[in-house]
Motif scaffolding. Structure first.
Motif, mmCIF file in Angstrom:
data_model
loop_
_atom_site.group_PDB
_atom_site.id
_atom_site.type_symbol
_atom_site.label_atom_id
_atom_site.label_comp_id
_atom_site.label_asym_id
_atom_site.label_seq_id
_atom_site.Cartn_x
_atom_site.Cartn_y
_atom_site.Cartn_z
ATOM 1 N N THR A 78 0.876 -1.168 0.000
ATOM 2 C CA THR A 78 0.000 0.000 0.000
ATOM 3 C C THR A 78 0.913 1.217 0.000
ATOM 4 O OG1 THR A 78 -1.645 -1.208 1.280
ATOM 5 C CG2 THR A 78 -1.863 1.195 1.221
ATOM 6 N N LEU A 79 0.628 2.141 -0.896
ATOM 7 C CA LEU A 79 1.482 3.326 -1.022
ATOM 8 C C LEU A 79 0.917 4.501 -0.246
ATOM 9 C CD1 LEU A 79 2.283 3.126 -4.841
ATOM 10 C CD2 LEU A 79 3.724 2.405 -2.922
ATOM 11 N N GLU A 80 1.814 5.355 0.199
ATOM 12 C CA GLU A 80 1.466 6.643 0.802
ATOM 13 C C GLU A 80 1.283 7.582 -0.384
ATOM 14 O OE1 GLU A 80 1.029 10.140 1.820
ATOM 15 O OE2 GLU A 80 0.518 8.686 3.374
ATOM 16 N N LYS A 81 0.051 7.950 -0.670
ATOM 17 C CA LYS A 81 -0.268 8.636 -1.922
ATOM 18 C C LYS A 81 -0.449 10.146 -1.785
ATOM 19 C CE LYS A 81 -3.395 5.334 -2.387
ATOM 20 N NZ LYS A 81 -2.969 4.231 -1.588
ATOM 21 N N SER A 82 0.124 10.749 -0.751
ATOM 22 C CA SER A 82 -0.035 12.188 -0.604
ATOM 23 C C SER A 82 0.796 12.954 -1.635
ATOM 24 C CB SER A 82 0.328 12.628 0.818
ATOM 25 O OG SER A 82 1.676 12.295 1.083
ATOM 26 N N ALA A 86 3.640 9.706 -6.469
ATOM 27 C CA ALA A 86 4.043 8.575 -5.628
ATOM 28 C C ALA A 86 3.994 7.256 -6.396
ATOM 29 C CB ALA A 86 3.157 8.497 -4.386
ATOM 30 N N PHE A 87 2.916 7.024 -7.112
ATOM 31 C CA PHE A 87 2.754 5.772 -7.849
ATOM 32 C C PHE A 87 3.874 5.591 -8.870
ATOM 33 C CE2 PHE A 87 -0.909 3.139 -7.155
ATOM 34 C CZ PHE A 87 -0.773 2.125 -8.098
ATOM 35 N N THR A 105 -0.398 -3.735 -10.575
ATOM 36 C CA THR A 105 -1.072 -2.653 -9.857
ATOM 37 C C THR A 105 -2.548 -3.008 -9.704
ATOM 38 O OG1 THR A 105 -1.517 -1.407 -11.873
ATOM 39 C CG2 THR A 105 0.538 -0.911 -10.715
ATOM 40 N N ASP A 111 -2.211 -1.453 -3.391
ATOM 41 C CA ASP A 111 -1.929 -0.714 -4.622
ATOM 42 C C ASP A 111 -1.083 -1.509 -5.606
ATOM 43 O OD1 ASP A 111 -3.196 1.802 -3.882
ATOM 44 O OD2 ASP A 111 -1.590 1.978 -2.404
ATOM 45 N N HIS A 137 7.707 5.932 -0.952
ATOM 46 C CA HIS A 137 6.263 6.090 -0.747
ATOM 47 C C HIS A 137 5.554 4.847 -0.233
ATOM 48 C CE1 HIS A 137 6.934 9.879 -2.768
ATOM 49 N NE2 HIS A 137 7.364 9.242 -3.842
#
Length: 158
Positions: A78-82, A86-87, A105, A111, A137
């Protein structure tokens, strides 16, 4: 052939694809012999299937276990998408890890899934600590170690 056009596969196309899937090293003459048609017809049909994108290539499938890799781990990330990129930044960095054999993905809580191979647990631990945990991320990782692969067939039901 335009991308929006759908190719209609005939019986001969399906036979050729079945034979090619089973033995990708077969030449056009041998494929034609097995399918009961001339090699020139095989050549035309395969060219048509390649042009339409049905056949994307012929490749060697190497058994990584035969090369000494014994550990197979699936990492659900799981990514930190702030961060807006990030992706992309994560995927670009993950592509650089040689032991990552697959990247998928998803939409949902997870994610990304990475398939990771290693020669043994010590090698996996080093890859995980030095390469995976340094990827950008990451918010959460779940590791699933493969115990047995029940089915891994790349052939399509033609």
């Amino acid at each position: 052939m335009a991308e929006s056009e759908e190719i209609i596969l005939g019986d001969l196309d399906r036979r050729l694809l079945r034979y090619l899937q089973a033995e990708p090293s077969l030449g056009h003459a041998e494929l034609g012999e097995r399918a009961g048609v001339a090699a020139s017809r095989v050549t035309r049909r395969l060219a048509r299937l390649e042009e339409a994108g049905v056949i994307r290539g012929v490749r060697a499938v190497i058994d990584w276990r035969a090369l000494g890799y014994a550990v197979d781990v699936s990492l659900r990330i799981t990514l930190e998408k702030s961060h807006p990129r990030a992706f992309d930044e994560f995927l670009n960095a993950a592509r650089q890890v040689p032991e990552v054999t697959e990247i998928q993905t998803f939409l949902g809580r997870v994610d990304v899934r990475l398939g990771v191979i290693a020669t043994d647990l010590a090698h996996y631990q080093a890859v995980y600590r030095d390469r995976i945990l340094t990827l950008p991320h990451i918010a959460d990782i779940e590791s699933l170690m493969t115990v047995a692969t029940v089915k891994a067939d790349e052939a399509l039901p033609l």
